[in-house]
Every structure is written in C-alpha cells, then in structure tokens.
Design a protein around this motif. Sequence first.
Motif, PDB file in Angstrom:
ATOM      1  N   ARG A   1       0.855  -1.194   0.000  1.00 12.27           N
ATOM      2  CA  ARG A   1       0.000   0.000   0.000  1.00 12.27           C
ATOM      3  C   ARG A   1       0.881   1.232   0.000  1.00 12.27           C
ATOM      4  NH1 ARG A   1      -5.184   0.006   3.458  1.00 12.27           N
ATOM      5  NH2 ARG A   1      -5.441   1.688   2.004  1.00 12.27           N
ATOM      6  N   ARG A   2       0.818   1.982  -1.065  1.00 10.70           N
ATOM      7  CA  ARG A   2       1.577   3.212  -1.166  1.00 10.70           C
ATOM      8  C   ARG A   2       0.694   4.430  -0.913  1.00 10.70           C
ATOM      9  NH1 ARG A   2       3.592  -0.495  -4.520  1.00 10.70           N
ATOM     10  NH2 ARG A   2       5.841  -0.731  -4.695  1.00 10.70           N
ATOM     11  N   PHE A   3      -0.609   4.238  -1.056  1.00 13.98           N
ATOM     12  CA  PHE A   3      -1.562   5.333  -0.903  1.00 13.98           C
ATOM     13  C   PHE A   3      -2.713   4.893   0.002  1.00 13.98           C
ATOM     14  CE2 PHE A   3       0.465   5.969  -4.984  1.00 13.98           C
ATOM     15  CZ  PHE A   3       0.812   7.294  -4.927  1.00 13.98           C
ATOM     16  N   VAL A   4      -3.221   5.829   0.802  1.00 13.88           N
ATOM     17  CA  VAL A   4      -4.410   5.617   1.614  1.00 13.88           C
ATOM     18  C   VAL A   4      -5.353   6.775   1.301  1.00 13.88           C
ATOM     19  CG1 VAL A   4      -5.315   5.449   3.955  1.00 13.88           C
ATOM     20  CG2 VAL A   4      -3.092   4.465   3.424  1.00 13.88           C
ATOM     21  N   PHE A   5      -6.493   6.462   0.762  1.00 19.39           N
ATOM     22  CA  PHE A   5      -7.467   7.470   0.328  1.00 19.39           C
ATOM     23  C   PHE A   5      -6.836   8.465  -0.652  1.00 19.39           C
ATOM     24  CE2 PHE A   5      -8.872   6.485   4.757  1.00 19.39           C
ATOM     25  CZ  PHE A   5      -9.961   5.703   4.395  1.00 19.39           C
ATOM     26  N   GLY A   6      -5.938   7.989  -1.498  1.00 18.69           N
ATOM     27  CA  GLY A   6      -5.295   8.834  -2.494  1.00 18.69           C
ATOM     28  C   GLY A   6      -4.144   9.673  -1.958  1.00 18.69           C
ATOM     29  N   ILE A   7      -3.806   9.523  -0.684  1.00 16.59           N
ATOM     30  CA  ILE A   7      -2.724  10.288  -0.064  1.00 16.59           C
ATOM     31  C   ILE A   7      -1.554   9.323   0.161  1.00 16.59           C
ATOM     32  CG2 ILE A   7      -2.033  11.630   1.956  1.00 16.59           C
ATOM     33  CD1 ILE A   7      -5.015  12.213   2.394  1.00 16.59           C
ATOM     34  N   PRO A   8      -0.321   9.730  -0.176  1.00 13.94           N
ATOM     35  CA  PRO A   8       0.818   8.846   0.116  1.00 13.94           C
ATOM     36  C   PRO A   8       0.878   8.502   1.607  1.00 13.94           C
ATOM     37  CG  PRO A   8       1.495  10.627  -1.318  1.00 13.94           C
ATOM     38  CD  PRO A   8       0.088  10.929  -0.880  1.00 13.94           C
ATOM     39  N   THR A   9       1.193   7.263   1.895  1.00 14.29           N
ATOM     40  CA  THR A   9       1.166   6.758   3.267  1.00 14.29           C
ATOM     41  C   THR A   9       2.088   7.552   4.179  1.00 14.29           C
ATOM     42  OG1 THR A   9       0.719   4.579   2.367  1.00 14.29           O
ATOM     43  CG2 THR A   9       1.394   4.680   4.650  1.00 14.29           C
ATOM     44  N   VAL A  10       3.256   7.931   3.690  1.00 13.51           N
ATOM     45  CA  VAL A  10       4.200   8.649   4.536  1.00 13.51           C
ATOM     46  C   VAL A  10       3.646  10.033   4.918  1.00 13.51           C
ATOM     47  CG1 VAL A  10       5.578   9.666   2.669  1.00 13.51           C
ATOM     48  CG2 VAL A  10       6.637   9.153   4.869  1.00 13.51           C
ATOM     49  N   TYR A  11       2.900  10.680   4.032  1.00 17.45           N
ATOM     50  CA  TYR A  11       2.290  11.973   4.371  1.00 17.45           C
ATOM     51  C   TYR A  11       1.211  11.798   5.427  1.00 17.45           C
ATOM     52  CZ  TYR A  11       4.526  13.944   0.203  1.00 17.45           C
ATOM     53  OH  TYR A  11       5.418  14.360  -0.728  1.00 17.45           O
TER      54      TYR A  11
END
Length: 70
Positions: free
Chosen positions: A20-30
């Motif tokens: 998973r690189r994105f959560v709800f279209g937001i990068p996971t690290v952000y």
Amino acid sequence: MGAGPGLFLVNPDPNDPEARRFVFGIPTVYLWAVLWLAVQSGAVVVAYRKLWNESKEDEEGAAETKGGRP
C-alpha cells in the motif's frame, strides 16, 4: 539504531503487488506525518492546560504590584 518499520512507509517492497503506497489517495508517509503532527499537537495542548498554568503566576505578580509580600 536501525531503520525500523517506518522504512516501508517510504520505500515499500517493489516486488510485493499488494504493497500500500496510498491511503485514500494520499501517500502513506504523508498520512503518517499528519497523524504524528496531531499527536504532538495534542500533547502540547494537554501540557498547556495541565502544566503551564498561569493562575499562580498571575496571583504572585498582582501581590508584588500592590506592595504585598511575595
């Protein structure tokens, strides 16, 4: 000190198709950074309300300006 599991937030395994690189279209690290900003801000607010109480300082300052004993 090792890199820890946070390394996979920044650089997930490229061979893993379900990484998973994105959560709800937001990068996971952000999203992780925003979460920790909220946690740290909450700690500051709690410390302000519980530890940095100005009422005692205000009473002492008022006594000194009225000529009372500190």
